[in-house]
Scaffold this active site. Sequence first.
Site: not given
Ligand code: PM9
Length: 461
Positions: A75, A127-128, A218, A261, A385, A452
């Site tokens: 843990y 970014f969303t 980011d 990623k 997008r 979305f």
């Molecule tokens: N990006 C993508 O498909 C996954 C979800 S779509 C909202 O591109 C950036 C630049 C991203 C991103 C996720 C996140 C959030 C932050 N910054 O999905 O929470 O491209 O791991 O990361 C998606 P998490």
Amino acid sequence: MKKKKRSWAEPYKIKTVELIEMKDLKEREEAIVEAGFNTFLLKSKDVYIDLLTDSGTSAMSDLQWAAMMRGDESYAGSKNFYELEDTVKKFYGYKHLVPTHQGRGAENIMSQILIKKGDFIPGNMYFTTTRLHQEMAGGQFIDVIVDEAHDPENTFPFKGNVDIEKMQELVDRVGADRVPYISLEGNVNMAGGQPFSIANLKELHAFCKKHNILIMLDATRTVENAYFIKIQEKGYEDKSIEEILLEICSYTDGCTISAKKDCLVNIGGFFACNDDEIYRRAQNLVVIYEGLHTYGGLAGRDMAAMAQGIRESVMFEHQQARVGQVKYLGEQIRDYGVPIVEPVGSHAIFLNAGKILSHLDQDEYPAQTLSAELYIENGIRSMERGNVSAGRDPGTGQNRRPKLELIRLTIPRRVYTQAHMDVVAESVAAVYERRKNIKGLEMTYEPEYLRFFQSRFKRKK
Ligand code: PM9
């Protein structure tokens, strides 16, 4: 005689495969209606080639799977945490690490620590999830990316750059004390996977230092940004990706990252920084939302796989093949005359849905429509997008109607072959050919946040 050339090839061979199947046209039509014309709501068993996202969809290496067997599931104080901490320090250069379950977990923590109600958060495009966390913490996002980024046909090689004049205007308008940090994204996702240059980052660094504004990276696709710097920025051709990544991070104060990623894992993220006080607060907040500060919502084995993924991500041959595959798809699609975002970025091909379906109003959701049609055509899943992703302006309640109305064909790392890319390009061309007969969509359900993901649509009569 055939012209001599030297091709790149993937720096791996395939050991395990996952079988995929294409449903017939009737089944695909039924599936998209059932999913409310939203590709996020399709079942993956109904998808033939899945280009929804490059997030958490990479194929892990044998070394990563082996690392998972070394998971220390204690843990507290898992040895995998310390290994990850050392790896982040070595490759990204940050002193402190707080793991999170994925990127948005880190964004939540960082936004709560750094933003006060009424603050302004500039960024090189939104970014969303990032913008939503900024808004939920009481901040307002301000777009300071260069104008070129909003023009899908402009071929400027560094469309991820920050416009320093826009930063100056913001500071003049609201005062530097209302701007706690700039959110700087590597290979800007919503702009088409476009890099910033080191020259621009150095300028930004000097500006932010003068005004006491932090630069929070980011870092989700920043290794890919480092690769672009190597191949297209003067003076960096002989530097390794590893050196460039460290240099980028050295001009910043910390980062959030979705490790799903660049870092080649199926789940994970982290917040990292150099400041001891910010770290102390992040360490405290993470226990509320994610888990103890030495696992932050991850299993020990996830952190082990991430550390190994980071080591693999900076290899030149990996990035060459990854970006090369995206470029290959872009060239095929461009050859059919289909408008795409130029130049081709690192993680996806973005089709200019606004232009392809120019007979539709933006409130008939051209990108959402095109994405559904591509699925119907050949079982290929892409992501909207455009107007749906951009959401509503909190002030007016109206759709934001962004300049970029795109669909994203996102390539998972180390998953598909060039033959898959050929099938994708041919399917895009087939939809393009029948574009004039395509009808738009009407939204029938809209959730409150990040619409979305879960909104539903029906075809307009
Ligand atoms: N990006 C993508 O498909 C996954 C979800 S779509 C909202 O591109 C950036 C630049 C991203 C991103 C996720 C996140 C959030 C932050 N910054 O999905 O929470 O491209 O791991 O990361 C998606 P998490």
